[in-house]
Design a protein around this motif. Sequence first.
Motif, PDB file in Angstrom:
ATOM      1  N   PRO A  81       0.825  -1.217   0.000  1.00 18.30           N
ATOM      2  CA  PRO A  81       0.000   0.000   0.000  1.00 18.30           C
ATOM      3  C   PRO A  81       0.858   1.266   0.000  1.00 18.30           C
ATOM      4  CG  PRO A  81      -0.648  -1.524   1.765  1.00 18.30           C
ATOM      5  CD  PRO A  81       0.674  -1.992   1.246  1.00 18.30           C
ATOM      6  N   ILE A  82       0.221   2.385  -0.230  1.00 22.59           N
ATOM      7  CA  ILE A  82       0.916   3.661  -0.162  1.00 22.59           C
ATOM      8  C   ILE A  82       1.501   3.854   1.235  1.00 22.59           C
ATOM      9  CG2 ILE A  82      -1.254   4.843   0.390  1.00 22.59           C
ATOM     10  CD1 ILE A  82      -0.187   7.325  -1.012  1.00 22.59           C
ATOM     11  N   ASP A  83       2.676   4.459   1.310  1.00 21.56           N
ATOM     12  CA  ASP A  83       3.296   4.723   2.613  1.00 21.56           C
ATOM     13  C   ASP A  83       2.340   5.548   3.477  1.00 21.56           C
ATOM     14  OD1 ASP A  83       4.954   6.527   4.517  1.00 21.56           O
ATOM     15  OD2 ASP A  83       6.356   4.970   3.914  1.00 21.56           O
ATOM     16  N   PRO A  84       2.086   5.129   4.727  1.00 21.15           N
ATOM     17  CA  PRO A  84       1.100   5.848   5.549  1.00 21.15           C
ATOM     18  C   PRO A  84       1.468   7.304   5.828  1.00 21.15           C
ATOM     19  CG  PRO A  84       2.333   4.250   6.868  1.00 21.15           C
ATOM     20  CD  PRO A  84       2.661   3.974   5.440  1.00 21.15           C
ATOM     21  N   MET A  85       2.752   7.592   5.958  1.00 25.06           N
ATOM     22  CA  MET A  85       3.145   8.979   6.213  1.00 25.06           C
ATOM     23  C   MET A  85       2.984   9.832   4.950  1.00 25.06           C
ATOM     24  SD  MET A  85       3.701   8.871   9.387  1.00 25.06           S
ATOM     25  CE  MET A  85       4.331  10.539   9.681  1.00 25.06           C
ATOM     26  N   VAL A  86       3.280   9.248   3.798  1.00 22.41           N
ATOM     27  CA  VAL A  86       3.029   9.940   2.533  1.00 22.41           C
ATOM     28  C   VAL A  86       1.531  10.155   2.350  1.00 22.41           C
ATOM     29  CG1 VAL A  86       3.139   9.702   0.011  1.00 22.41           C
ATOM     30  CG2 VAL A  86       5.147   9.177   1.415  1.00 22.41           C
ATOM     31  N   LEU A  87       0.749   9.152   2.702  1.00 20.40           N
ATOM     32  CA  LEU A  87      -0.705   9.284   2.659  1.00 20.40           C
ATOM     33  C   LEU A  87      -1.149  10.495   3.486  1.00 20.40           C
ATOM     34  CD1 LEU A  87      -3.463   7.972   1.844  1.00 20.40           C
ATOM     35  CD2 LEU A  87      -3.345   6.722   4.002  1.00 20.40           C
ATOM     36  N   GLY A  88      -0.528  10.664   4.658  1.00 20.01           N
ATOM     37  CA  GLY A  88      -0.858  11.804   5.511  1.00 20.01           C
ATOM     38  C   GLY A  88      -0.502  13.128   4.883  1.00 20.01           C
ATOM     39  N   PRO A 301      -9.913  13.470  12.712  1.00 20.68           N
ATOM     40  CA  PRO A 301     -10.586  12.159  12.620  1.00 20.68           C
ATOM     41  C   PRO A 301     -10.515  11.547  11.219  1.00 20.68           C
ATOM     42  CG  PRO A 301     -12.196  13.942  12.810  1.00 20.68           C
ATOM     43  CD  PRO A 301     -10.838  14.553  13.061  1.00 20.68           C
ATOM     44  N   LYS A 302     -10.498  12.372  10.175  1.00 19.81           N
ATOM     45  CA  LYS A 302     -10.425  11.829   8.816  1.00 19.81           C
ATOM     46  C   LYS A 302      -9.068  11.172   8.567  1.00 19.81           C
ATOM     47  CE  LYS A 302     -13.732  15.020   6.656  1.00 19.81           C
ATOM     48  NZ  LYS A 302     -13.928  16.058   5.608  1.00 19.81           N
ATOM     49  N   LEU A 303      -8.009  11.813   9.046  1.00 17.43           N
ATOM     50  CA  LEU A 303      -6.686  11.238   8.867  1.00 17.43           C
ATOM     51  C   LEU A 303      -6.534   9.964   9.692  1.00 17.43           C
ATOM     52  CD1 LEU A 303      -3.906  11.264   7.661  1.00 17.43           C
ATOM     53  CD2 LEU A 303      -3.194  12.961   9.358  1.00 17.43           C
ATOM     54  N   VAL A 304      -7.065   9.961  10.904  1.00 16.61           N
ATOM     55  CA  VAL A 304      -7.037   8.749  11.735  1.00 16.61           C
ATOM     56  C   VAL A 304      -7.729   7.602  11.020  1.00 16.61           C
ATOM     57  CG1 VAL A 304      -7.843   7.720  13.892  1.00 16.61           C
ATOM     58  CG2 VAL A 304      -6.852  10.019  13.904  1.00 16.61           C
ATOM     59  N   GLU A 305      -8.861   7.899  10.374  1.00 16.56           N
ATOM     60  CA  GLU A 305      -9.596   6.873   9.642  1.00 16.56           C
ATOM     61  C   GLU A 305      -8.797   6.381   8.433  1.00 16.56           C
ATOM     62  OE1 GLU A 305     -12.243   4.123   8.342  1.00 16.56           O
ATOM     63  OE2 GLU A 305     -12.208   5.132  10.287  1.00 16.56           O
ATOM     64  N   LEU A 306      -8.110   7.288   7.743  1.00 13.00           N
ATOM     65  CA  LEU A 306      -7.334   6.913   6.566  1.00 13.00           C
ATOM     66  C   LEU A 306      -6.245   5.897   6.896  1.00 13.00           C
ATOM     67  CD1 LEU A 306      -6.838  10.293   4.635  1.00 13.00           C
ATOM     68  CD2 LEU A 306      -8.069   8.275   3.837  1.00 13.00           C
ATOM     69  N   VAL A 307      -5.671   5.993   8.086  1.00 17.27           N
ATOM     70  CA  VAL A 307      -4.570   5.091   8.454  1.00 17.27           C
ATOM     71  C   VAL A 307      -5.027   3.962   9.381  1.00 17.27           C
ATOM     72  CG1 VAL A 307      -2.846   6.904   8.153  1.00 17.27           C
ATOM     73  CG2 VAL A 307      -3.829   6.516  10.424  1.00 17.27           C
TER      74      VAL A 307
END
Length: 531
Positions: A81-88, A301-307
């Motif tokens: 998957p996409i790197d979670p920090m990059v996703l952020g 909360p949206k970022l928490v949900e994304l990861v």
Amino acid sequence: MVGKQSSETCVITILETSDLHGSMLPIHYANNKSNDVGLSKIATLIADERRKEQNVIYIDNGDLIQGTPLAYHHARLDNTPIDPMVLGLNYLQADAAVLGNHEFNYGLDVLGKAVKESHFPWLCATVVDAASGEPFLGKPYLIKELPNGVKIGILGLTTPYIPNWENPNHIQGLRFEDAVQTATKWVPIMKEQEHADVVIVSYHGGFERDPGTGAPTEPLTGENQGYRLCTEVEGIDVLLTGHQHRSIADIEINGVVIVQPGSLGATLGKVQVELVQSDGKWLLNAKKSELISVVGVDADPKLVELVSEYEAKTQKWLDQPIGKLTGDMLVKDPMQIRLKDSALIEFINKVQMELSGATISNTALFDNISPGFPADITMRDIVSNYIYPNTLKVIRITGQDIKDALEQSAEYFELAPDGAIQVSAKFRDPKPQHYNYDMWEGISYKINLSRPVGTRVIELDYAGKPLDLSASFEVVMNNYRAGGGGNYAMFQDKPVVKDIPTDVAELLASYIMERGTIEATINNNWEVIWD
């Protein structure tokens, strides 16, 4: 003072994160208790700044994709998957990111994937292709033009000291160039060819001198060159810094406003610059910097949900049973661990020796929140104690090198006026360097803190006899230290007898799993005294 936006003025807000080290959620992974850190909290602050301010630029200054179990699990165990920090950062619509030294820890394939997944450019002028001399990631700067015509130039720089720490396989084909010389080349290009009205340098490095007095604060190795950038390179208006994990704001050096936002997302760096129109040109009129804390701030909360899926997989992995322990390997007092041989340090050193075949080993208690190992050991316990993706190297050094390294480690301590033991200023400022105090196995030694620095090693034996300072020994240590990291110059450029490229955390976990049960032992081969 920076004023309000008007038709004749332009206020630009520059937001900086640095040294997030994989910190996404506001928790301690050792126990999942709450912690005032993380990009998810920073995200709330960034959203608030964008609501208040018209022209906002957000830059991450490096050491993004390494540092927590979340980052480790993604890089080593589930990199599809996409790197979670990059996703952020994509979610936060970052304008740019800069390479940090820890971006290379998982190799060029993992780094290259993270760069490709980014909706923003990665900037770095100091890391170049060794063959062509061209910047490793392409164009090393970004020009951002605002609707009113103001042009903002952003140049990325990374500390060139990386070859002293990194696994050579992870930086193959790359060359690391001096930050000051590189900035001297690129800043005029942004000013004269690109006509930037404001020049921002985002530098994954810190200050080699006190920002206020200019007095040297560390050996001038080239690892940190922030002060020189401010005083020797014409045309820089804003210097974003990092690497040292310091909290610095509300300071100018030679007219350059500076900021450094600590680490792990505990604070957000903020710089504001005001420009005024004069004869059709935009001229810099005022600037200021500050740090905004995440204490009391809710996570986005949206970022928490994304990861959330990444986090669920990480937590399941962390709770995976590894084995059992008989005896005590808990860390109750970090200072006591560093004053006398302990079961935890002895265990890590013995594993390093057994797996490498070396008869001498050193390691460190990396920070003051390492919990040690409980009776039932899980992966959470492994990564909570061995927090870096280090590998092992066996290097051939002399007895004199060993003694010199022990003397350097002995500088970790100082005696307070009341006679109590405390961490010395050298290892405390500008940031804690607990990871640069080594403890050894395979030799016997005694350190006396009552003696002057450089003469504190009062006993040093090998195989029951005084260590021969002229003899050669094969010693196993992590790759950071084997390259001279932590200013252990006595280890630099020494012959490498064996390279073990597997992460030490993985080696420890495998060692315990193969045996099922390990035993806490202490042979008391070293101690620190004072009288």
